[in-house]
Design a protein around this motif. Structure first.
Motif, mmCIF file in Angstrom:
data_model
loop_
_atom_site.group_PDB
_atom_site.id
_atom_site.type_symbol
_atom_site.label_atom_id
_atom_site.label_comp_id
_atom_site.label_asym_id
_atom_site.label_seq_id
_atom_site.Cartn_x
_atom_site.Cartn_y
_atom_site.Cartn_z
ATOM 1 N N TRP A 197 60.744 -24.707 24.470
ATOM 2 C CA TRP A 197 59.424 -24.212 25.237
ATOM 3 C C TRP A 197 60.080 -25.157 26.164
ATOM 4 O O TRP A 197 60.284 -27.272 25.731
ATOM 5 C CB TRP A 197 58.047 -24.783 24.477
ATOM 6 C CG TRP A 197 58.462 -23.729 23.523
ATOM 7 C CD1 TRP A 197 58.581 -23.762 22.220
ATOM 8 C CD2 TRP A 197 56.916 -22.580 23.634
ATOM 9 N NE1 TRP A 197 58.016 -22.026 21.595
ATOM 10 C CE2 TRP A 197 57.020 -21.627 22.328
ATOM 11 C CE3 TRP A 197 56.022 -22.181 24.709
ATOM 12 C CZ2 TRP A 197 56.054 -20.818 22.855
ATOM 13 C CZ3 TRP A 197 55.258 -20.817 24.684
ATOM 14 C CH2 TRP A 197 54.856 -20.140 23.713
ATOM 15 N N THR A 198 59.368 -25.283 27.016
ATOM 16 C CA THR A 198 60.245 -26.451 28.423
ATOM 17 C C THR A 198 58.827 -26.817 29.727
ATOM 18 O O THR A 198 58.143 -25.549 29.725
ATOM 19 C CB THR A 198 60.690 -25.821 29.087
ATOM 20 O OG1 THR A 198 62.042 -26.375 28.594
ATOM 21 C CG2 THR A 198 61.857 -27.277 30.049
ATOM 22 N N SER A 199 58.263 -27.600 29.504
ATOM 23 C CA SER A 199 57.395 -28.330 30.846
ATOM 24 C C SER A 199 57.862 -29.111 31.669
ATOM 25 O O SER A 199 58.896 -29.805 31.718
ATOM 26 C CB SER A 199 56.358 -28.949 29.964
ATOM 27 O OG SER A 199 55.128 -29.326 31.141
ATOM 28 N N VAL A 200 57.376 -28.301 33.146
ATOM 29 C CA VAL A 200 57.921 -29.054 33.865
ATOM 30 C C VAL A 200 56.819 -29.556 34.921
ATOM 31 O O VAL A 200 56.610 -29.927 35.500
ATOM 32 C CB VAL A 200 58.576 -28.321 34.762
ATOM 33 C CG1 VAL A 200 60.296 -27.713 34.431
ATOM 34 C CG2 VAL A 200 57.758 -26.685 35.738
ATOM 35 N N GLU A 208 58.027 -20.335 27.201
ATOM 36 C CA GLU A 208 59.673 -20.209 26.297
ATOM 37 C C GLU A 208 60.350 -19.501 26.792
ATOM 38 O O GLU A 208 60.509 -18.784 27.665
ATOM 39 C CB GLU A 208 59.108 -19.882 25.194
ATOM 40 C CG GLU A 208 59.987 -19.355 23.824
ATOM 41 C CD GLU A 208 59.034 -18.251 22.852
ATOM 42 O OE1 GLU A 208 59.752 -18.760 21.407
ATOM 43 O OE2 GLU A 208 58.262 -17.528 22.951
ATOM 44 N N TYR A 209 61.822 -20.392 26.515
ATOM 45 C CA TYR A 209 62.631 -19.947 27.267
ATOM 46 C C TYR A 209 63.793 -19.547 25.453
ATOM 47 O O TYR A 209 63.698 -19.989 23.954
ATOM 48 C CB TYR A 209 63.525 -20.595 27.293
ATOM 49 C CG TYR A 209 62.930 -20.816 28.908
ATOM 50 C CD1 TYR A 209 63.316 -20.432 30.470
ATOM 51 C CD2 TYR A 209 61.935 -21.568 29.001
ATOM 52 C CE1 TYR A 209 62.929 -20.251 31.030
ATOM 53 C CE2 TYR A 209 61.564 -22.432 30.030
ATOM 54 C CZ TYR A 209 61.620 -21.128 31.264
ATOM 55 O OH TYR A 209 61.036 -21.778 32.163
ATOM 56 N N GLN A 210 64.894 -18.984 25.450
ATOM 57 C CA GLN A 210 66.359 -18.652 24.559
ATOM 58 C C GLN A 210 65.042 -18.284 23.152
ATOM 59 O O GLN A 210 65.441 -18.448 22.576
ATOM 60 C CB GLN A 210 66.745 -19.745 24.314
ATOM 61 C CG GLN A 210 67.395 -20.132 25.441
ATOM 62 C CD GLN A 210 69.135 -19.423 25.628
ATOM 63 O OE1 GLN A 210 69.122 -19.263 27.110
ATOM 64 N NE2 GLN A 210 69.106 -18.761 24.628
ATOM 65 N N THR A 211 64.306 -17.132 23.493
ATOM 66 C CA THR A 211 63.381 -16.314 22.776
ATOM 67 C C THR A 211 64.863 -16.147 20.990
ATOM 68 O O THR A 211 64.968 -15.347 21.779
ATOM 69 C CB THR A 211 62.937 -15.268 22.723
ATOM 70 O OG1 THR A 211 63.575 -14.154 23.174
ATOM 71 C CG2 THR A 211 61.627 -15.827 23.370
ATOM 72 N N TRP A 248 69.528 -22.393 29.689
ATOM 73 C CA TRP A 248 70.129 -22.842 28.562
ATOM 74 C C TRP A 248 71.578 -21.892 28.540
ATOM 75 O O TRP A 248 72.032 -20.915 28.923
ATOM 76 C CB TRP A 248 69.300 -22.567 27.450
ATOM 77 C CG TRP A 248 68.380 -23.452 27.476
ATOM 78 C CD1 TRP A 248 67.163 -23.077 28.075
ATOM 79 C CD2 TRP A 248 68.648 -24.853 26.735
ATOM 80 N NE1 TRP A 248 65.736 -24.407 28.198
ATOM 81 C CE2 TRP A 248 66.782 -24.658 27.134
ATOM 82 C CE3 TRP A 248 68.881 -25.405 26.236
ATOM 83 C CZ2 TRP A 248 66.774 -26.687 27.275
ATOM 84 C CZ3 TRP A 248 68.839 -26.943 26.152
ATOM 85 C CH2 TRP A 248 67.691 -27.099 25.743
ATOM 86 N N THR A 249 72.616 -22.604 28.502
ATOM 87 C CA THR A 249 74.058 -22.017 28.317
ATOM 88 C C THR A 249 74.699 -22.382 26.527
ATOM 89 O O THR A 249 75.018 -23.668 25.844
ATOM 90 C CB THR A 249 75.101 -22.737 29.155
ATOM 91 O OG1 THR A 249 74.939 -22.390 29.598
ATOM 92 C CG2 THR A 249 76.644 -21.745 29.115
ATOM 93 N N GLY A 250 74.806 -20.697 25.978
ATOM 94 C CA GLY A 250 75.461 -21.257 24.271
ATOM 95 C C GLY A 250 77.165 -22.023 24.331
ATOM 96 O O GLY A 250 77.647 -21.422 24.983
ATOM 97 N N ARG A 251 77.403 -23.187 23.779
ATOM 98 C CA ARG A 251 78.569 -23.602 23.497
ATOM 99 C C ARG A 251 79.130 -23.375 21.964
ATOM 100 O O ARG A 251 78.510 -23.222 20.937
ATOM 101 C CB ARG A 251 78.655 -25.051 23.107
ATOM 102 C CG ARG A 251 77.520 -25.633 25.176
ATOM 103 C CD ARG A 251 78.130 -25.450 26.117
ATOM 104 N NE ARG A 251 77.639 -25.467 27.431
ATOM 105 C CZ ARG A 251 78.253 -25.247 28.485
ATOM 106 N NH1 ARG A 251 79.333 -24.759 28.694
ATOM 107 N NH2 ARG A 251 77.655 -26.028 29.700
#
Length: 266
Positions: A197-200, A208-211, A248-251
């Motif tokens: 969850w990101t707030s700007v 919400e991102y990357q659910t 977001w980028t998976g590593r």
């Protein structure tokens, strides 16, 4: 996770496996697992006043100067401190937890003596706390996904900024803030079935991102200019990074679960 700047030691708390620590000189090659009490889950950790402080789910806040197994002692046993944070600007440690036992907020200005803080307007069980030095605010989340702020934990009342995030786990919820104020992102992980969850806009609203990924920790690395988040899903992408909390980028990581993160000096 935490880095003790007065020494050469990193440490991070494990949900079940205790507290893991390693010396910075070997970059984590040799990792030692310690557990002050095998019957407790260690939920969060911070470093301040020349010590590490680890919060647990069983009414204990532990302190150690070295993170060695024999050196951990309980310094506060009046709250389940699910979240703990040291702010170097205020030289203050704040813990948040289960308010049904005592105060949902505790604080210390010396790392030894802890007092009840303000809990007015807080609801549920508090699970995470962090200080935003740019905005001059403390932030905290509860187990139902509500996000609160306050300027001073010793006076006034908390403000519920946003109340529509998913339920957060008691033992895997964290907040990370990119310095700068204004539109600088605030990122929350919930430790349950939630994504990120990101707030700007200073915590007024979150997206919400990357659910579908169970994230359990998040940190901001000034050196990398990235948020780094870990997830507890058995996967070869146990770490995700983002410059803005949105993309977001998976590593690639060894196949397993990644529970804790720690940021130290470059």
């Amino acid at each position: 996770g935490a880095y003790n700047s007065t020494g050469t030691r990193y440490s991070f708390a494990g949900r079940i496996g205790g507290i893991r620590h390693f010396n910075s000189t070997d970059k984590g090659v040799n990792i030692t697992i310690v557990n002050p009490n095998s019957g407790e889950n260690h939920c969060s950790i911070t470093a301040g006043f020349g010590n590490f402080f680890a919060g647990t789910n069983n009414r204990n806040l532990y302190k150690s100067s070295t993170a060695a197994a024999s050196s951990w002692t309980s310094v506060d046993a009046t709250q389940r401190p699910y979240g703990v944070w040291y702010d170097s600007t205020l030289n203050q440690i704040v813990t948040v937890g289960d308010g049904s036992l005592n105060s949902a907020v505790r604080y210390s200005n010396d790392g030894t003596n802890f007092n009840d803080g303000v809990e007015t307007n807080l609801t549920g069980t508090m699970v995470s706390v962090v200080r935003d030095t740019s905005r001059g605010l403390w932030y905290a989340c509860n187990n139902t996904g509500d996000f609160f702020s306050i300027a001073n934990v010793t006076t006034g009342s908390w403000t519920a900024l946003y109340t529509s995030m998913d339920a957060f786990s008691l033992e895997g919820s964290h907040i990370a803030v990119k310095p700068g104020g204004g539109t600088a992102p605030i990122v929350c992980t919930g430790g349950g079935t939630t994504g990120i969850w990101t707030s700007v806009n200073g915590g007024t609203t979150f997206t919400e991102y990357q659910t579908g990924v169970t994230f359990v920790d998040v940190v901001w690395s000034a050196y990398l200019g990235l948020f780094v988040a870990s997830n507890s899903t058995v996967s070869t992408t146990g770490i995700y990074t983002s410059p803005d909390g949105i993309t977001w980028t998976g590593r690639t990581t060894p196949n397993g679960q990644c529970w804790g993160l720690v940021v130290g000096p470059a």
